[in-house]
Design an enzyme around this catalytic site. Structure first.
Site, short mmCIF file in Angstrom:
data_model
loop_
_atom_site.label_atom_id
_atom_site.label_comp_id
_atom_site.label_asym_id
_atom_site.label_seq_id
_atom_site.Cartn_x
_atom_site.Cartn_y
_atom_site.Cartn_z
N TYR A 140 14.17 40.82 14.27
CA TYR A 140 13.78 41.46 13.01
C TYR A 140 12.31 41.87 13.07
O TYR A 140 11.95 43.03 12.82
CB TYR A 140 14.04 40.51 11.83
CG TYR A 140 13.44 41.00 10.54
CD1 TYR A 140 13.84 42.21 9.98
CD2 TYR A 140 12.47 40.25 9.87
CE1 TYR A 140 13.28 42.66 8.79
CE2 TYR A 140 11.91 40.70 8.68
CZ TYR A 140 12.32 41.90 8.14
OH TYR A 140 11.76 42.35 6.98
N ASN A 169 6.28 36.53 1.29
CA ASN A 169 7.58 36.20 0.69
C ASN A 169 7.77 36.86 -0.68
O ASN A 169 7.27 36.35 -1.68
CB ASN A 169 7.75 34.69 0.60
CG ASN A 169 7.98 34.08 1.95
OD1 ASN A 169 7.15 34.20 2.85
ND2 ASN A 169 9.13 33.44 2.14
N1 UFG Z 1 14.15 27.07 2.77
C1 UFG Z 1 14.72 25.85 2.52
N2 UFG Z 1 15.99 25.82 2.05
C2 UFG Z 1 16.71 26.97 1.83
C3 UFG Z 1 16.10 28.19 2.11
C4 UFG Z 1 14.81 28.22 2.58
O1 UFG Z 1 14.11 24.79 2.71
O2 UFG Z 1 17.87 26.86 1.42
C5 UFG Z 1 12.77 27.09 3.25
C6 UFG Z 1 12.63 27.78 4.59
O3 UFG Z 1 12.84 26.88 5.64
C7 UFG Z 1 11.21 28.31 4.51
C8 UFG Z 1 10.99 28.57 3.02
O4 UFG Z 1 12.00 27.84 2.35
O5 UFG Z 1 10.32 27.33 4.92
C9 UFG Z 1 11.12 30.03 2.65
O6 UFG Z 1 12.32 30.52 3.22
P1 UFG Z 1 12.92 31.94 2.83
O7 UFG Z 1 14.23 32.07 3.56
O8 UFG Z 1 12.92 32.10 1.36
O9 UFG Z 1 11.87 32.97 3.40
P2 UFG Z 1 11.28 33.12 4.89
O10 UFG Z 1 9.88 32.62 4.82
O11 UFG Z 1 12.15 32.54 5.91
O12 UFG Z 1 11.39 34.69 5.07
C10 UFG Z 1 10.42 35.57 4.64
C11 UFG Z 1 11.02 36.93 4.41
C12 UFG Z 1 11.50 37.51 5.71
C13 UFG Z 1 10.38 37.52 6.70
C14 UFG Z 1 9.85 36.13 6.87
C15 UFG Z 1 8.69 36.11 7.80
O13 UFG Z 1 12.09 36.85 3.51
O14 UFG Z 1 11.93 38.85 5.50
O15 UFG Z 1 9.42 35.62 5.62
O16 UFG Z 1 8.72 34.93 8.54
F1 UFG Z 1 10.80 37.96 7.89
#
Ligand code: UFG
Length: 336
Positions: A140, A169
């Site tokens: 991605y 985020n």
């Molecule tokens: N998390 C949990 N439980 C869940 C979902 C998420 O503990 O059910 C945690 C994840 O591990 C992470 C945090 O919450 O630490 C945020 O997770 P998200 O999935 O909400 O978002 P991300 O940080 O993984 O993703 C975001 C954007 C992506 C981008 C990424 C960059 O949504 O498009 O940041 O790393 F690519």
């Protein structure tokens, strides 16, 4: 201005269309409804189709005659990109290049690109500024970085003006409650927390509490979707005065851990929210926090929703409305 919004039926794209219309712009929406929703297209003329089709784009550009394109249409799940990279390169790279072929042939047409913090990979500094090395660790991020490179080259060769915004985020919903976040499947933390409160989507999981952070859970920079869109609006004005291939990091500048987000959500919804600690999710860096000073300085960008409480409250209003549910969305998509 006449502004074409690709992915205008999606989460960030629909908020963008609303803001553009409120600011007097004429909006065109391009969407193939692979993940977006018909009922989110309320502010602009809809063109249904896929950006990878040159014939489709010929018709759209001929009919709408855009002065600028804001490009949100993309696949955006990190985990999915690891198992289906072909789809990511096809949608995010081939699709974007197809769009750029049309933009570059229209002198002066502006291009605003949704990039991501995922282009940076594992951060080397606590705050990530624009100069931070770009070293994506998943397909991605690599697809988005490929387009950032293309945009630099397109400005050099074709003088095509562009801005890339690296989102941290994105969260929250329009305070009106009319539109909000509705991914299927949902993978993002805040919607999953609120879904769990509403008894939908199973129990909440915390992915790892053994990170090198104060409470052991991952830290992220949550930025309200309307604040992201406000930066795009300011970016268009900036690009008109300063042609170039610009790039900006868009975040709040404050990091919140998963447990902190959960605790604020408990205050917002007024009840305890049970969560189970699970193993780490593959590919999650411990902390991702933006340094967005450059966007504030150059674009005059200010945040309307800097507080995490407000971000979660607006999301809660949207989720509580029940408009997000896939069943409702499918019914509406079919009905039209
Ligand atoms: N998390 C949990 N439980 C869940 C979902 C998420 O503990 O059910 C945690 C994840 O591990 C992470 C945090 O919450 O630490 C945020 O997770 P998200 O999935 O909400 O978002 P991300 O940080 O993984 O993703 C975001 C954007 C992506 C981008 C990424 C960059 O949504 O498009 O940041 O790393 F690519």
């Amino acid at each position: 201005m006449r502004l074409l919004v690709s992915g205008g039926a999606g989460y960030i794209g629909s908020h963008m269309c609303k803001l553009l219309a409120e600011n007097g712009h004429e909006v065109g929406v391009v969407d193939n409804f692979s993940t977006g929703y018909r009922q989110a297209v309320r502010w602009g003329k809809l063109y249904q189709g896929d950006i990878r089709s040159a014939e489709f784009l010929d018709e759209v550009f001929e009919d709408f005659n855009p002065e600028g394109v804001l490009h949100f249409a993309a696949k955006s799940q990190v985990g999915e990109s690891l198992v289906a990279p072909a789809e990511y390169f096809s949608n995010n790279v081939v699709g974007t290049l197809s769009l750029l072929e049309h933009v570059r042939k229209r002198p002066g047409c502006l291009f605003v690109f949704s990039s991501t913090a995922a282009i940076f990979g594992n951060p080397q500094t606590p705050l990530i500024d624009e100069q931070h090395p770009r070293n994506p660790i998943n397909p991605y991020g690599r697809t988005k970085l490929s387009i950032e490179y293309a945009l630099q080259d397109y400005f050099t060769a074709y003088a095509m003006p562009s801005i890339s915004f690296r989102y941290f985020n994105a969260a929250g919903a329009d305070p009106s409650g009319a539109i909000g976040e509705a991914h299927d499947p949902e993978t993002h933390l805040i919607p999953l927390i609120l879904e769990s409160v509403l008894g939908r989507g199973g129990g909440l999981k915390i992915f790892g509490d053994d990170y090198d952070t104060p409470d052991g859970t991952c830290i992220r920079d949550y930025i309200h979707v309307n604040d992201l869109c406000a930066a795009h609006l300011a970016g268009i004005r900036y690009l008109q005065r300063n042609p170039g291939a610009h790039f900006y990091n868009l975040g709040n500048g404050n990091g919140f851990s998963v447990r902190q987000v959960l605790s604020v959500a408990e205050q917002v919804v007024g009840q305890r929210i049970p969560a189970e600690v699970c193993p780490r999710r593959a590919g999650d860096p411990a902390s991702l926090v933006a340094q967005s000073v450059r966007a504030r300085k150059d674009l005059g960008w200010t945040l309307q929703f800097p507080a995490i409480e407000d971000i979660i409250s607006t999301a809660w209003r949207w989720h509580r409305s029940g408009k997000f549910s896939r069943r409702v969305a499918d019914a509406l998509n079919v009905a039209e």
